[in-house]
Design a protein around this motif. Structure first.
Motif, PDB file in Angstrom:
ATOM      1  N   ILE A  72       0.854  -1.182   0.000  1.00  0.00           N
ATOM      2  CA  ILE A  72       0.000   0.000   0.000  1.00  0.00           C
ATOM      3  C   ILE A  72       0.895   1.238   0.000  1.00  0.00           C
ATOM      4  O   ILE A  72       1.909   1.289   0.701  1.00  0.00           O
ATOM      5  CB  ILE A  72      -0.935  -0.020   1.214  1.00  0.00           C
ATOM      6  N   SER A  73       0.541   2.236  -0.775  1.00  0.00           N
ATOM      7  CA  SER A  73       1.417   3.390  -0.974  1.00  0.00           C
ATOM      8  C   SER A  73       1.800   4.092   0.323  1.00  0.00           C
ATOM      9  O   SER A  73       2.963   4.482   0.509  1.00  0.00           O
ATOM     10  CB  SER A  73       0.747   4.394  -1.923  1.00  0.00           C
ATOM     11  N   ALA A  74       0.844   4.262   1.233  1.00  0.00           N
ATOM     12  CA  ALA A  74       1.156   4.948   2.491  1.00  0.00           C
ATOM     13  C   ALA A  74       2.205   4.169   3.276  1.00  0.00           C
ATOM     14  O   ALA A  74       3.096   4.756   3.910  1.00  0.00           O
ATOM     15  CB  ALA A  74      -0.109   5.125   3.325  1.00  0.00           C
ATOM     16  N   GLU A  75       2.122   2.840   3.233  1.00  0.00           N
ATOM     17  CA  GLU A  75       3.104   2.012   3.932  1.00  0.00           C
ATOM     18  C   GLU A  75       4.469   2.091   3.245  1.00  0.00           C
ATOM     19  O   GLU A  75       5.512   2.144   3.905  1.00  0.00           O
ATOM     20  CB  GLU A  75       2.621   0.562   3.970  1.00  0.00           C
ATOM     21  N   TYR A  76       4.444   2.117   1.908  1.00  0.00           N
ATOM     22  CA  TYR A  76       5.704   2.254   1.184  1.00  0.00           C
ATOM     23  C   TYR A  76       6.388   3.567   1.530  1.00  0.00           C
ATOM     24  O   TYR A  76       7.608   3.624   1.724  1.00  0.00           O
ATOM     25  CB  TYR A  76       5.458   2.170  -0.327  1.00  0.00           C
ATOM     26  N   LEU A  77       5.618   4.644   1.641  1.00  0.00           N
ATOM     27  CA  LEU A  77       6.187   5.946   1.981  1.00  0.00           C
ATOM     28  C   LEU A  77       6.804   5.937   3.370  1.00  0.00           C
ATOM     29  O   LEU A  77       7.819   6.589   3.626  1.00  0.00           O
ATOM     30  CB  LEU A  77       5.105   7.018   1.893  1.00  0.00           C
ATOM     31  N   ALA A  78       6.197   5.178   4.287  1.00  0.00           N
ATOM     32  CA  ALA A  78       6.691   5.135   5.661  1.00  0.00           C
ATOM     33  C   ALA A  78       7.905   4.220   5.812  1.00  0.00           C
ATOM     34  O   ALA A  78       8.825   4.518   6.578  1.00  0.00           O
ATOM     35  CB  ALA A  78       5.584   4.665   6.605  1.00  0.00           C
ATOM     36  N   CYS A  79       7.897   3.100   5.065  1.00  0.00           N
ATOM     37  CA  CYS A  79       8.897   2.056   5.297  1.00  0.00           C
ATOM     38  C   CYS A  79       9.886   1.854   4.155  1.00  0.00           C
ATOM     39  O   CYS A  79      10.985   1.334   4.360  1.00  0.00           O
ATOM     40  CB  CYS A  79       8.196   0.716   5.559  1.00  0.00           C
ATOM     41  N   GLY A  80       9.483   2.225   2.943  1.00  0.00           N
ATOM     42  CA  GLY A  80      10.304   1.918   1.791  1.00  0.00           C
ATOM     43  C   GLY A  80      10.275   0.434   1.478  1.00  0.00           C
ATOM     44  O   GLY A  80       9.565  -0.347   2.128  1.00  0.00           O
ATOM     45  N   HIS A  81      11.041   0.023   0.472  1.00  0.00           N
ATOM     46  CA  HIS A  81      11.123  -1.385   0.088  1.00  0.00           C
ATOM     47  C   HIS A  81      12.490  -1.596  -0.548  1.00  0.00           C
ATOM     48  O   HIS A  81      12.794  -1.004  -1.583  1.00  0.00           O
ATOM     49  CB  HIS A  81      10.005  -1.742  -0.892  1.00  0.00           C
ATOM     50  N   ASN A  82      13.301  -2.447   0.072  1.00  0.00           N
ATOM     51  CA  ASN A  82      14.686  -2.595  -0.360  1.00  0.00           C
ATOM     52  C   ASN A  82      14.847  -3.199  -1.751  1.00  0.00           C
ATOM     53  O   ASN A  82      15.905  -3.059  -2.366  1.00  0.00           O
ATOM     54  CB  ASN A  82      15.463  -3.445   0.653  1.00  0.00           C
ATOM     55  N   GLN A  83      13.819  -3.875  -2.243  1.00  0.00           N
ATOM     56  CA  GLN A  83      13.910  -4.489  -3.562  1.00  0.00           C
ATOM     57  C   GLN A  83      13.426  -3.559  -4.677  1.00  0.00           C
ATOM     58  O   GLN A  83      13.578  -3.862  -5.857  1.00  0.00           O
ATOM     59  CB  GLN A  83      13.095  -5.784  -3.596  1.00  0.00           C
ATOM     60  N   VAL A  84      12.822  -2.448  -4.298  1.00  0.00           N
ATOM     61  CA  VAL A  84      12.272  -1.507  -5.282  1.00  0.00           C
ATOM     62  C   VAL A  84      13.311  -0.431  -5.564  1.00  0.00           C
ATOM     63  O   VAL A  84      13.632   0.385  -4.688  1.00  0.00           O
ATOM     64  CB  VAL A  84      10.953  -0.898  -4.776  1.00  0.00           C
ATOM     65  N   LYS A  85      13.836  -0.427  -6.776  1.00  0.00           N
ATOM     66  CA  LYS A  85      14.914   0.476  -7.137  1.00  0.00           C
ATOM     67  C   LYS A  85      15.005   0.567  -8.656  1.00  0.00           C
ATOM     68  O   LYS A  85      14.118   0.052  -9.358  1.00  0.00           O
ATOM     69  CB  LYS A  85      16.235  -0.030  -6.548  1.00  0.00           C
ATOM     70  N   GLU A  86      16.028   1.198  -9.164  1.00  0.00           N
ATOM     71  CA  GLU A  86      16.199   1.285 -10.607  1.00  0.00           C
ATOM     72  C   GLU A  86      16.190  -0.126 -11.196  1.00  0.00           C
ATOM     73  O   GLU A  86      16.871  -1.019 -10.707  1.00  0.00           O
ATOM     74  CB  GLU A  86      17.510   1.981 -10.944  1.00  0.00           C
ATOM     75  N   GLY A  87      15.397  -0.311 -12.225  1.00  0.00           N
ATOM     76  CA  GLY A  87      15.200  -1.644 -12.787  1.00  0.00           C
ATOM     77  C   GLY A  87      13.830  -2.212 -12.453  1.00  0.00           C
ATOM     78  O   GLY A  87      13.346  -3.141 -13.094  1.00  0.00           O
ATOM     79  N   THR A  88      13.196  -1.636 -11.433  1.00  0.00           N
ATOM     80  CA  THR A  88      11.831  -2.016 -11.071  1.00  0.00           C
ATOM     81  C   THR A  88      10.839  -1.353 -12.013  1.00  0.00           C
ATOM     82  O   THR A  88      11.033  -0.222 -12.447  1.00  0.00           O
ATOM     83  CB  THR A  88      11.521  -1.577  -9.621  1.00  0.00           C
ATOM     84  N   VAL A  89       9.769  -2.062 -12.323  1.00  0.00           N
ATOM     85  CA  VAL A  89       8.619  -1.468 -13.005  1.00  0.00           C
ATOM     86  C   VAL A  89       7.466  -1.479 -12.010  1.00  0.00           C
ATOM     87  O   VAL A  89       7.105  -2.534 -11.473  1.00  0.00           O
ATOM     88  CB  VAL A  89       8.233  -2.246 -14.276  1.00  0.00           C
ATOM     89  N   ALA A  90       6.915  -0.302 -11.731  1.00  0.00           N
ATOM     90  CA  ALA A  90       5.826  -0.173 -10.766  1.00  0.00           C
ATOM     91  C   ALA A  90       4.502   0.054 -11.472  1.00  0.00           C
ATOM     92  O   ALA A  90       4.420   0.825 -12.428  1.00  0.00           O
ATOM     93  CB  ALA A  90       6.106   0.983  -9.806  1.00  0.00           C
ATOM     94  N   PHE A  91       3.466  -0.617 -10.981  1.00  0.00           N
ATOM     95  CA  PHE A  91       2.111  -0.461 -11.499  1.00  0.00           C
ATOM     96  C   PHE A  91       1.283   0.255 -10.441  1.00  0.00           C
ATOM     97  O   PHE A  91       1.276  -0.126  -9.269  1.00  0.00           O
ATOM     98  CB  PHE A  91       1.505  -1.825 -11.822  1.00  0.00           C
ATOM     99  N   LEU A  92       0.597   1.309 -10.864  1.00  0.00           N
ATOM    100  CA  LEU A  92      -0.234   2.096  -9.966  1.00  0.00           C
ATOM    101  C   LEU A  92      -1.623   2.260 -10.566  1.00  0.00           C
ATOM    102  O   LEU A  92      -1.787   2.183 -11.798  1.00  0.00           O
ATOM    103  CB  LEU A  92       0.383   3.482  -9.716  1.00  0.00           C
ATOM    104  N   ALA A  93      -2.608   2.503  -9.708  1.00  0.00           N
ATOM    105  CA  ALA A  93      -3.971   2.711 -10.192  1.00  0.00           C
ATOM    106  C   ALA A  93      -4.655   3.770  -9.339  1.00  0.00           C
ATOM    107  O   ALA A  93      -4.420   3.853  -8.132  1.00  0.00           O
ATOM    108  CB  ALA A  93      -4.772   1.408 -10.144  1.00  0.00           C
ATOM    109  N   SER A  94      -5.476   4.571  -9.977  1.00  0.00           N
ATOM    110  CA  SER A  94      -6.233   5.601  -9.264  1.00  0.00           C
ATOM    111  C   SER A  94      -7.404   6.038 -10.128  1.00  0.00           C
ATOM    112  O   SER A  94      -7.210   6.435 -11.282  1.00  0.00           O
ATOM    113  CB  SER A  94      -5.351   6.807  -8.936  1.00  0.00           C
ATOM    114  N   LYS A  95      -8.594   5.953  -9.577  1.00  0.00           N
ATOM    115  CA  LYS A  95      -9.778   6.397 -10.318  1.00  0.00           C
ATOM    116  C   LYS A  95      -9.714   7.896 -10.587  1.00  0.00           C
ATOM    117  O   LYS A  95     -10.003   8.364 -11.689  1.00  0.00           O
ATOM    118  CB  LYS A  95     -11.041   6.052  -9.530  1.00  0.00           C
ATOM    119  N   SER A  96      -9.303   8.662  -9.578  1.00  0.00           N
ATOM    120  CA  SER A  96      -9.256  10.117  -9.714  1.00  0.00           C
ATOM    121  C   SER A  96      -7.985  10.596 -10.398  1.00  0.00           C
ATOM    122  O   SER A  96      -7.952  11.676 -10.973  1.00  0.00           O
ATOM    123  CB  SER A  96      -9.350  10.769  -8.333  1.00  0.00           C
TER     124      SER A  96
END
Length: 335
Positions: A72-96
């Protein structure tokens, strides 16, 4: 066909087809991602949008050995993720296209050199502008169709989904399938809404690729949109605590997938049938998927279950006379 609350069959089919018409464009995004290569995949958003994407995290995890993560984005902002870095492809979604935590996560990811792929309800939104690739569905539904094409094509290119061309061809029938399911389940959904809209406490259970659907319905519809007190619990966790709350008079609802965890759901079903007199089961296996091969039913269970539960939403709204659009706090207060 009996009149259904807030349902226009022809318009539903029209807007569903509008997404399928984007197939070539969606598949091209997958082709570019694979051509440029990647080290892992990351799904991050907020609330119901995260839940909509989670079955695709599950799909990648089940069908491949591609490293794939979700947060969840709020958790990622608080904790980060050591595997998410250059080379990662992130998928996001938002109705608004401007969800606060999702946008903040997108900015952090962009700064890390992560490529962003977004599924968005509104054009020219902040999320579309920051993303490397985006698909705007507008009034189109279901949003899941975008990800079935996008993730399915990616898995095919990477050598994990040989049947994808057939799957993608058959997806043209998905809007009609979802329409037919809505029509078939509507009377049951209406009766469910009439019978249980005043329950003081509800337990919702599901598993595997339908767990996010169960969780999102309990949270985003019953709790957020209808203010009905609800607990959601996964089928494998149900027998490690929540079962002790089940007795006569306790309303329990089970959603059953046709995916790999189906037997976990059926185990819960056998228990609930003998321990409460307020038990309802919604099973995707009860409905035909015209034009779609049986081999793909498990993969499509989440989007079909969403169609089923949306008829509860619409009928619940009518029975309670409480609009699904009313909020007390969300986007009303600052917090």
């Amino acid at each position: 066909m009996k009149e259904m609350v807030n349902f226009d069959e022809q318009n539903f089919l029209k807007i569903g087809a509008s997404i399928y018409e984007k197939r070539s464009m969606i598949e091209h995004i997958a082709e570019v991602i694979c051509k440029e290569d990647f080290t892992n995949l990351f799904f991050t958003s907020s609330g119901g949008s995260q839940a909509m994407m989670d079955p695709f995290w599950d799909m990648v995890n089940e069908m491949s050995d591609i490293p794939v993560y979700r947060m969840i984005s709020a958790e990622y902002l608080a904790c980060g993720h050591n595997q998410v870095k250059e080379g990662t492809v992130a998928f996001l979604a938002s109705k608004s296209g401007d969800t606060k935590e999702t946008m903040a996560a997108a900015k952090v990811l962009k700064e890390k050199g992560v490529r962003l792929v977004s599924v968005i309800g509104k054009s020219d939104s902040p999320l579309e502008k920051i993303s490397d690739y985006s698909v705007v569905y507008g009034d189109g539904r279901p949003q899941e169709l975008i990800l079935y094409l996008l993730i399915g094509k990616l898995l095919h290119i990477e050598g994990y989904f040989d049947a994808y061309p057939q799957f993608a061809d058959e997806l043209k029938h998905l809007p009609q399938v979802l329409c037919d399911v809505r029509i078939a389940v509507d009377e049951k959904a209406k009766q469910y809404a009439q019978d249980y809209h005043k329950e003081p406490y509800n337990i919702w259970i599901g598993s595997g690729n339908c767990w996010p659907v169960c969780y999102a319905f309990a949270m985003c519809v019953l709790e957020e949109s209808q203010w009905i007190r609800t607990k959601s619990v996964s089928s494998p966790e149900f027998f490690h605590g929540t079962l002790e709350l089940v007795e006569k008079g306790v309303c329990c609802t089970l959603v059953v997938t046709e995916g790999k965890t189906r037997e976990l759901d059926l185990r819960v079903k056998r228990f609930l049938e003998t321990h409460t007199d307020k038990f309802t089961c919604f099973d995707t296996a009860d409905y035909p998927f015209a034009g779609i091969s049986d081999a793909f039913r498990g993969i499509l269970s989440p989007v079909v279950m969403n169609a089923i539960l949306q008829r509860i939403s619409k009928n619940m709204e009518a029975v309670t006379e409480h609009s699904l659009d009313i909020r007390r706090y969300y986007r009303v207060e600052s917090y």
